[in-house]
Each structure stands twice: as C-alpha cells, then as structure tokens.
Design an enzyme around this catalytic site. Structure first.
Site, PDB file in Angstrom:
ATOM      1  N   GLY A 123      46.255  67.115  25.283  1.00 56.01           N
ATOM      2  CA  GLY A 123      44.895  66.555  25.324  1.00 56.01           C
ATOM      3  C   GLY A 123      44.609  66.086  26.739  1.00 56.01           C
ATOM      4  NE  ARG A 124      40.438  62.817  25.561  1.00 55.64           N
ATOM      5  CZ  ARG A 124      39.678  62.423  24.553  1.00 55.64           C
ATOM      6  NH1 ARG A 124      38.380  62.332  24.718  1.00 55.64           N
ATOM      7  NH2 ARG A 124      40.194  62.092  23.388  1.00 55.64           N
ATOM      8  CB  ILE A 125      46.932  61.450  28.176  1.00 55.30           C
ATOM      9  CG1 ILE A 125      45.847  60.379  27.958  1.00 55.30           C
ATOM     10  CG2 ILE A 125      48.151  60.835  28.869  1.00 55.30           C
ATOM     11  CD1 ILE A 125      46.189  59.328  26.919  1.00 55.30           C
TER      12      ILE A 125
ATOM     13  NE  ARG B 235      46.412  69.312  16.513  1.00 59.12           N
ATOM     14  CZ  ARG B 235      45.504  68.391  16.248  1.00 59.12           C
ATOM     15  NH1 ARG B 235      45.219  68.103  15.008  1.00 59.12           N
ATOM     16  NH2 ARG B 235      44.869  67.753  17.202  1.00 59.12           N
TER      17      ARG B 235
ATOM     18  CB  ILE C 291      53.537  57.794  27.105  1.00 63.35           C
ATOM     19  CG1 ILE C 291      52.977  59.210  27.341  1.00 63.35           C
ATOM     20  CG2 ILE C 291      54.496  57.396  28.204  1.00 63.35           C
ATOM     21  CD1 ILE C 291      51.991  59.280  28.504  1.00 63.35           C
ATOM     22  CB  ALA C 292      52.873  60.194  21.865  1.00 65.05           C
ATOM     23  NE  ARG C 293      49.347  54.791  18.415  1.00 63.91           N
ATOM     24  CZ  ARG C 293      48.707  54.561  19.554  1.00 63.91           C
ATOM     25  NH1 ARG C 293      49.334  54.705  20.709  1.00 63.91           N
ATOM     26  NH2 ARG C 293      47.449  54.175  19.566  1.00 63.91           N
TER      27      ARG C 293
ATOM     28  CD  GLU D 109      54.714  50.288  19.468  1.00 61.55           C
ATOM     29  OE1 GLU D 109      55.342  51.221  19.970  1.00 61.55           O
ATOM     30  OE2 GLU D 109      53.607  49.905  19.887  1.00 61.55           O
TER      31      GLU D 109
ATOM     32  CG  HIS E 235      52.279  50.542  23.026  1.00 61.84           C
ATOM     33  ND1 HIS E 235      52.222  50.884  21.706  1.00 61.84           N
ATOM     34  CD2 HIS E 235      51.278  51.254  23.626  1.00 61.84           C
ATOM     35  CE1 HIS E 235      51.232  51.743  21.504  1.00 61.84           C
ATOM     36  NE2 HIS E 235      50.634  51.985  22.669  1.00 61.84           N
ATOM     37  CB  ILE E 236      52.801  48.457  29.373  1.00 65.50           C
ATOM     38  CG1 ILE E 236      54.042  49.180  29.948  1.00 65.50           C
ATOM     39  CG2 ILE E 236      53.179  47.145  28.726  1.00 65.50           C
ATOM     40  CD1 ILE E 236      54.655  48.483  31.160  1.00 65.50           C
TER      41      ILE E 236
HETATM   42  C1  GLV Z   1      47.398  53.104  23.367  1.00 64.89           C
HETATM   43  O1  GLV Z   1      48.449  53.373  22.889  1.00 64.89           O
HETATM   44  C2  GLV Z   1      46.170  53.708  22.964  1.00 64.89           C
HETATM   45  O2  GLV Z   1      46.152  54.451  21.974  1.00 64.89           O
HETATM   46  O3  GLV Z   1      45.152  53.460  23.627  1.00 64.89           O
END
Ligand code: GLV
Length: 330
Positions: free
Chosen positions: A156-158, A179, A238-240, A269, A287-288
């Site tokens: 995606g964008r990130i 996907r 860095i997703a979830r 978390e 989660h920063i």
């Molecule tokens: C951070 O995890 C967000 O979804 O913005």
C-alpha cells in the site's frame, strides 16, 4: 440549539480538544484512564461521535448499547479495532487517518530495518553494560542494506514509501508481494518487481511487513514462512501484531534460523511475548512508527476534520464505509 456530544477516548493534544470544543460538547479522557468495555460504553451514552486512537474496540454489541453514536473517527490508518460491517449495518460512519502518516511511517520502517540489520540496539546495550573493552574484527558484524534485496509484503502507500527509499536511496533490488499487483506506472516509480510470497521469502535479504491486519492476514509469517527465509535474513514488522506468530519468531531468532528481527507491533500488545525479551537479535519498539510530533498532530487533525464534517454537514474526508453517508443512523 444543543450541540452534539463527542467523546475523546484517550489523552490527546490540548489543541485537538480545543478544536472539537468549538463545535461539540466534549468529554475527554485527558487523564488517560484505562477504560474497560463497560466504562467505555457508559462514557459513550448520549455521544454522537467518538475520537478513537486505534485500540478501542467498536463492534455490534457496543453500537447496540450506544444508539446515539453516529461516527467513530480513528486516529490511525489501521482500523482492525472497528467491525466495519457491524458499523455499516447500523448506519454508523467509520473513518481512519490515512496518507498523513505515510512518509513518517516509511521513514521508521527504514530506521527499524537499518537498526536490525546493523545490530544497533544490541551493540548499544553491550556498550552500556560496560562490556566494550577491546575492538574485534567481527564485533556486531551485521548485513548490508545497500545493494541487497528488499522484500515488502503489503504494498500500500507505506509499502511503496519503503520501496522508494530502498530502490532510490540505497540501490536495493525491491521485490514485493501484495493481494493485487500494482499498476505498471506505480511499479516503475517504486522500481519494484511483483513476486509470489514464497519466492519473496526465499530470496529477500530483508523482509518488511506492511500488510493490514484481518483474519485473512493472521500469522502471514509463522514457522513455515520463517523456515523459507535465508539464515542471514532480517524480518521487520511495522504492520500489526498478529501478522507474525511471535512465539515462532522468537524460536527462529533463538535458533538463528534467521539473523534478526525488528518489531514495532506485537500480538496482544502492549504485552510482548516473553521469549522475544530474552533473545538478543531483535530490536523492539513500542508501536511508534508514526510517532513524530507533526505527524501525530496531522493524524489527530484528520480525525477531528472527520468528526466536524460528519456531525455538522453529513460529509467525511476519509470514510471507510461511505455507504453510510447516504444511509445514516437515525
Ligand atoms: C498505527 O499503527 C496506525 O494504524 O496508524
């Protein structure tokens, strides 16, 4: 005329509260008390809108207990705390905070990748413990970023921001799995090549996960996927939490089946799997990824924009279920 009532579920910038207060009667949790579900429901009584931060669960049961609630505005791009189908079925608008955090989060993904591959946290802890008494040729020798192969799962964008940084800034070969395949122009801009998940895991030197969480993406990386990766590879999430099987990852790190990992998100978390705390070859952050002051302000502003637009004009900037705009809760 009575003004709509809005709840702010967690502590936030005072300016955010002040902006909301220009339009609404605001109840804010500036003490940042940890509310259980019952307290959250109690606070939501009579509220037309709620400002959430990504960790407050909104589901059908909660919505049925809060019949006046019309909009939930998440100050996060991820929205797995919302049951969007339940919200749509009840005419409750869901909004998130995309775009404003893309570049900041991509910066962080890259920072975590570099810290992981170059063993920055591990070597810093060693120095602080006073163990650095002599230089050695192989001290904290890690793996290269420049010229290596970067595999991105979730484009995606990130993910695209991370691809651009890797390809244009560090001369990496970028492969990705998603996907759906990106259009040719976007692939060219990111200099990224689409591959299957298995090929990505087998060939990448560094794997970065930026895939949204859903039941379908649960444990995208588990023991079987870790076994496909190179022993020299690094993994960054860095997703979830829940995208990676943290117990399987801790075991793979302990047994050096992969070289290292960088994790900003965790299953369950803020609890962290105890085995991850005992392995040295992992960089752990709370989660920063989107946490810079300007970006957190922009995220809060976007959530406020959505609350104001919807509750005063029936519009929204970033609706997740736009069908609700024409079929709102009465
Ligand atoms: C951070 O995890 C967000 O979804 O913005």
């Amino acid at each position: 005329m009575t003004r709509p009532k809005v709840l702010v579920a967690r502590a936030i910038f005072p300016e955010t509260i002040a902006r909301l207060a220009q339009h609404f009667d605001v109840e804010a949790n500036q003490a940042d008390e940890a509310w259980g579900k019952e307290q959250f429901v109690a606070r939501l009584q009579g509220k037309a809108g709620v400002f959430t931060t990504g960790s407050e669960r909104v589901d059908g049961e909660l919505l049925d207990a809060c019949p006046q609630l019309k909009i939930c505005a998440n100050m996060a791009v991820g929205y797995n705390n919302f049951d969007v189908d339940a919200m749509t079925a009840r005419g409750v608008l869901a909004t998130n905070a995309p775009d404003v955090l893309t570049e900041t989060t991509a910066d962080f993904g890259f920072a975590l990748l570099m810290a992981t591959a170059r063993r920055i946290a591990e070597s810093e802890h060693y120095l602080r413990r006073g163990e650095w008494t002599r230089w050695r040729f192989d001290m904290f020798a890690g793996s290269d970023i420049h010229g290596s192969t970067l595999g991105i799962i979730g484009m995606g964008r990130i993910g695209q921001g991370i691809a651009r940084r890797g390809a244009l800034g560090f001369g990496m070969k970028v492969i990705y799995h998603n996907r759906s395949r990106l259009d040719a122009a976007t692939e060219a801009q990111c200099q990224a090549i689409y591959v299957g998940k298995e090929e990505l895991l087998r060939t990448a030197d560094h794997v970065v996960l930026v895939v949204p969480y859903s039941p379908a993406s649960h444990h995208t990386i588990g023991a079987a996927e870790l076994a496909l990766m190179k022993p020299s590879a690094t993994l960054v999430n860095i997703a979830r939490g829940g995208i990676v099987d943290d117990a399987a990852l801790a075991a793979a790190l302990r047994d050096k089946r992969i070289a290292a990992a960088g994790l900003d998100v965790f299953e369950g978390e803020p609890k962290v799997h105890p085995d991850l705390l005992t392995v040295p070859n992992v960089v752990l952050t709370p989660h920063i990824a989107s946490a810079t002051v300007p970006t957190r302000r922009a995220m809060a502003d976007l959530a406020v924009d959505n609350l104001i637009a919807y509750l005063t004009r029936g519009e929204a900037k970033t609706p997740l279920n736009p069908a609700v705009l024409s079929a709102p809760r009465k």
